[in-house]
Scaffold this active site. Structure first.
Site, PDB file in Angstrom:
ATOM      1  NE  ARG A 298       4.527   1.833  -0.612  1.00  0.00           N
ATOM      2  CZ  ARG A 298       5.646   1.552   0.045  1.00  0.00           C
ATOM      3  NH1 ARG A 298       6.800   1.795  -0.540  1.00  0.00           N
ATOM      4  NH2 ARG A 298       5.621   1.054   1.236  1.00  0.00           N
TER       5      ARG A 298
ATOM      6  CE  LYS B  27      10.517  -1.966  -7.627  1.00  0.00           C
ATOM      7  NZ  LYS B  27      10.995  -3.093  -8.424  1.00  0.00           N
TER       8      LYS B  27
ATOM      9  CG  ASN C 226       2.202   0.555   3.960  1.00  0.00           C
ATOM     10  OD1 ASN C 226       1.929  -0.602   3.679  1.00  0.00           O
ATOM     11  ND2 ASN C 226       3.413   1.047   3.808  1.00  0.00           N
ATOM     12  N   GLY C 227       0.333  -1.479   6.175  1.00  0.00           N
ATOM     13  CA  GLY C 227       0.849  -2.438   7.159  1.00  0.00           C
ATOM     14  C   GLY C 227      -0.230  -3.434   7.523  1.00  0.00           C
TER      15      GLY C 227
ATOM     16  CE  LYS D 289      11.849  -9.931 -12.738  1.00  0.00           C
ATOM     17  NZ  LYS D 289      12.732  -9.883 -11.600  1.00  0.00           N
TER      18      LYS D 289
ATOM     19  CG  HIS E 223      18.518 -36.338 -10.409  1.00  0.00           C
ATOM     20  ND1 HIS E 223      18.952 -37.619 -10.159  1.00  0.00           N
ATOM     21  CD2 HIS E 223      19.624 -35.618 -10.708  1.00  0.00           C
ATOM     22  CE1 HIS E 223      20.268 -37.668 -10.276  1.00  0.00           C
ATOM     23  NE2 HIS E 223      20.703 -36.460 -10.618  1.00  0.00           N
TER      24      HIS E 223
ATOM     25  CD1 TRP F 108      -0.758  -5.924  -3.763  1.00  0.00           C
ATOM     26  CD2 TRP F 108      -0.537  -6.617  -1.642  1.00  0.00           C
ATOM     27  NE1 TRP F 108      -0.413  -7.251  -3.777  1.00  0.00           N
ATOM     28  CE2 TRP F 108      -0.271  -7.709  -2.499  1.00  0.00           C
ATOM     29  CE3 TRP F 108      -0.462  -6.812  -0.264  1.00  0.00           C
ATOM     30  CZ2 TRP F 108       0.068  -8.964  -2.024  1.00  0.00           C
ATOM     31  CZ3 TRP F 108      -0.133  -8.076   0.211  1.00  0.00           C
ATOM     32  CH2 TRP F 108       0.140  -9.133  -0.669  1.00  0.00           C
TER      33      TRP F 108
ATOM     34  CD  GLU G  62       8.359 -10.726 -10.572  1.00  0.00           C
ATOM     35  OE1 GLU G  62       8.256 -10.087  -9.535  1.00  0.00           O
ATOM     36  OE2 GLU G  62       9.345 -10.599 -11.345  1.00  0.00           O
TER      37      GLU G  62
ATOM     38  CB  CYS H 170      -0.931   0.096   1.200  1.00  0.00           C
ATOM     39  SG  CYS H 170      -2.009  -1.322   1.372  1.00  0.00           S
TER      40      CYS H 170
ATOM     41  CD  GLU I  11      15.545 -12.030 -11.142  1.00  0.00           C
ATOM     42  OE1 GLU I  11      15.126 -12.644 -10.152  1.00  0.00           O
ATOM     43  OE2 GLU I  11      15.116 -10.920 -11.474  1.00  0.00           O
TER      44      GLU I  11
HETATM   45  C1  F6R Z   1      10.675  -9.519  -8.367  1.00  0.00           C
HETATM   46  C2  F6R Z   1      10.573  -8.581  -7.279  1.00  0.00           C
HETATM   47  C3  F6R Z   1      10.402  -9.115  -5.895  1.00  0.00           C
HETATM   48  C4  F6R Z   1      11.378  -8.413  -4.954  1.00  0.00           C
HETATM   49  C5  F6R Z   1      11.151  -8.849  -3.506  1.00  0.00           C
HETATM   50  C6  F6R Z   1      12.135  -8.213  -2.568  1.00  0.00           C
HETATM   51  O1  F6R Z   1      10.772  -8.880  -9.589  1.00  0.00           O
HETATM   52  O2  F6R Z   1      10.628  -7.403  -7.473  1.00  0.00           O
HETATM   53  O3  F6R Z   1      10.588 -10.494  -5.861  1.00  0.00           O
HETATM   54  O4  F6R Z   1      12.670  -8.702  -5.365  1.00  0.00           O
HETATM   55  O5  F6R Z   1       9.850  -8.508  -3.119  1.00  0.00           O
HETATM   56  O6  F6R Z   1      12.066  -6.825  -2.603  1.00  0.00           O
HETATM   57  P1  F6R Z   1      13.234  -5.920  -2.052  1.00  0.00           P
HETATM   58  O7  F6R Z   1      14.420  -6.140  -2.913  1.00  0.00           O
HETATM   59  O8  F6R Z   1      12.711  -4.516  -2.150  1.00  0.00           O
HETATM   60  O9  F6R Z   1      13.483  -6.343  -0.642  1.00  0.00           O
END
Ligand code: F6R
Length: 618
Positions: free
Chosen positions: A28, A613, A101-102, A492, A511, A75, A495, A2, A488
């Site tokens: 967010r 994010k 937020n929280g 991507k 395996h 969120w 996501e 949020c 990774e």
């Molecule tokens: C993936 C992504 C998330 C963040 C994760 C940690 O693209 O953005 O998986 O990497 O939420 O976030 P930070 O790095 O801000 O602690």
């Protein structure tokens, strides 16, 4: 997650300012949005809120004069995305409004208590209890001010919060934090004040900020800003400047922030290296680490704690620390670490990696590590964030604001910092010869231009994505330094395109995962010239024998890969480098592949569904 924002000051379009800030916080969360303000000459709170994105809600707002407003982009955690669950939330008398937020962990008990006292709840959220709790204390016997009432209310909250509160009876904003970020922005002439969950939303208005610490409360009027602790004792705070400008937080003509951020990577790697990679001297140095050589030599173990993409950076960090600095290293999901009673001592260095510096799981684990006596270090992007402030030592990665929800440039900046750190530790611990170090440092300095070369050929990757975007599932294979990279790359793809993808260490394919291979289950394989090249070639043969389609990422000049591929397979060529540096060059095609697949599928690339994010809840 949020995002919250607020404005009080000389302007009489407070709601518009707050909407502008909210649209910069939308990464967010974007399930619903809303504002609450007090109209000029009116003593009632007006609220505009609805399900959907900030822009949808803004369309419902009819411009009114107001110099005081709070806002929220959500969120959803407790209660589905809906108009009624959207913030701001009001008390029974509709005299005060809050944004939050929280997560309030004891909200059920508080709600029961307040309902027994006659309070009427309308939403399914945890946040609404905050409004009713403040109401409970506010103007009791006409004595308490809003700030006193907030103080009494938050003393009863368990969990995490960043809140902003207004009342129709007082011209002020009260903001408070515990575990979720709150940044106060100070207008140029000290005649207006802002509140935001991050600095990015403040950028169009000011670059002077005061980040609140846990337990602090800000009381803002049109021309004054006071910060106190939870016991109302004034706290002296320094004004901190935002280190980047508005332009670096804009799209610069790119279709999406994510694309812009992918293309920024050569510059970002250079920024992270600047002043730290000493090519002439053939070494790496990191000032922020602030560890004596003796202390570095005494490190007996490193533990990386992080989530998501940052965790993948940590996994690569393990390979680097073990090979270069010969330090036994572990990588832990931050969400697991805190709850597994970790065994730590003063010679264990716990390194928290986080783009935002506000990820709740990582913060909780970092605190656990400190309490158990470990040395701690943060690798963080957002200056002044909680992790940056709480880790005993720190390395900023200088990636600049990352707005796209899927992390790209922060990852390359994080790994740049990890290469630098391993080289630094390796030199101090004498685990790497001067000759090898010089060769590595010289090649490291050439990485940005090699990344640029891949970006210059982004169209090749787009063509590959155009041929593969319709598959439902993918296997991603890599080994050694490229194992974290396939994790990774698969993340991507999941996501932003919502295509299922599984990253696997290639040696494990036989395996289990090989059972899934057929003509409908393609494999992305990283096949660069390193010590496991031949083994990966075997994997490709095994996949071809089962009619699986392949996309291979391989090095320029490699003619062998093509020989075993068939007409429906694809090859993406990348420049040659030392085996240790391939992650920089293999991750970029995977980011672009995910981006172009998502684009072709019409996904919301910068704001994929269900994600936010900054994950500020545990
Ligand atoms: C993936 C992504 C998330 C963040 C994760 C940690 O693209 O953005 O998986 O990497 O939420 O976030 P930070 O790095 O801000 O602690």
């Amino acid at each position: 997650m949020c995002g919250i924002s607020a404005y009080i000051g000389k302007e009489n379009n407070a709601a518009e300012i707050v909407f502008n800030m909210l649209s910069r916080l939308e990464y967010r969360g974007y399930d619903s949005a809303g504002v609450a303000y007090v109209k000029e000459g009116n003593d009632k709170i007006s609220v505009v809120k609805d399900i959907g994105m900030v822009e949808n809600v803004r369309e419902q707002y009819i411009s009114e004069h107001s110099d005081l407003c709070i806002g929220h982009t959500r969120w959803a955690t407790h209660g589905e995305p809906s108009k009624i669950n959207a913030h701001p939330h009001l008390d029974c008398k509709q005299e005060l409004a809050i944004v939050h937020n929280g997560i309030i962990e004891n909200y059920l008990a508080l709600k029961k208590m307040l309902e027994d006292e006659g309070h009427k709840f309308v939403s399914a959220t945890d946040s609404e209890v905050i409004a009713h709790l403040i109401e409970k204390f506010y103007n009791k016997d006409d004595v308490l001010t809003l700030e006193d009432a907030v103080r009494q209310a938050i003393a009863l909250l368990r969990g995490s919060y960043g809140i902003a509160v207004i009342s129709s009876k007082e011209e002020k904003i009260v903001a408070a934090r515990l575990g979720s970020p709150i940044i106060v922005g100070i207008g140029k002439d000290k005649d207006e004040y802002f509140v935001s969950s991050d600095t990015n939303a403040l950028l169009p208005y000011t670059n002077s900020t005061i980040p609140l610490n846990d337990g602090e409360i800000a009381i803002l009027t049109k021309n004054d800003c006071r910060i106190t602790n939870k016991d109302a004792i004034p706290v002296q705070k320094k004004i901190e400047k935002i280190l980047y400008d508005l332009q670096s937080a804009e799209k610069d003509g790119y279709a999406h922030y994510m694309l812009k951020e992918i293309f920024e990577q050569p510059r970002v790697i250079n920024e992270t290296m600047r002043g730290r990679l000493k090519v002439e001297e053939g070494l790496a140095k990191l000032g922020g680490v602030r560890m004596k050589d003796e202390e570095i030599r005494n490190i007996s173990r490193i533990i990386f704690i992080a989530c998501g993409t940052s965790l993948h950076a940590g996994m690569l960090g393990k390979y680097l620390m073990e090979e270069i600095a010969r330090i036994p290293t572990e990588v832990e999901y931050a969400s697991e670490f805190k709850y597994k009673f970790p065994v730590l001592d003063k010679n264990t260095l716990v390194i928290a990696i986080s783009q935002s510096g506000e990820t709740a799981d990582t913060i909780a684990s970092l605190r656990e590590a400190r309490e158990r006596g470990a040395n701690t270090l943060g690798i963080v992007n957002v200056v002044g964030s909680t992790i940056a402030r709480e880790a005993k030592k720190g390395v900023y990665i200088y990636a600049g604001p990352e707005i796209g929800v899927a992390s790209t440039k922060a990852f390359t900046a994080q790994i740049t910092a990890l290469y630098l750190l391993s080289l630094y530790f390796g030199r101090i611990r004498n685990t790497i010869s001067g000759f090898a170090l010089r060769e590595i440092v010289e090649e490291f300095a050439r990485i940005p231009e090699k990344v640029q070369k891949i970006l210059d050929n982004a169209n090749v990757i787009k063509d590959v994505a155009d041929k593969f975007y319709n598959y439902r599932d993918f296997l991603y294979l890599g080994r050694g330094y490229n194992f974290p990279i396939v994790l990774e790359g698969a993340l991507k793809l999941k996501e932003i395109s919502y295509i299922h993808a599984e990253g696997y260490p290639a040696g494990e394919m036989k395996h289990g995962p090989i059972a899934m291979i057929d003509e409908n289950f393609p494999t992305m394989v990283i096949l660069v010239k390193d010590n496991v090249y031949n083994k990966l070639m075997n994997n490709v043969e095994e996949i071809k024998a089962r009619h699986g389609r392949i996309v291979a990422i391989t090095t320029e000049g490699d003619g062998d890969v093509k020989k075993i591929l068939k007409e429906h397979d694809e090859v993406i060529y990348i420049p040659k480098t030392l085996p240790i540096f391939y992650p920089f060059l293999t991750v970029v095609p995977l980011q672009l592949f995910a981006y172009f697949c998502a684009l072709k599928l019409g996904r919301n690339v910068d704001k994929p569904r269900n994600l936010a994010k900054s994950v500020t809840v545990e």
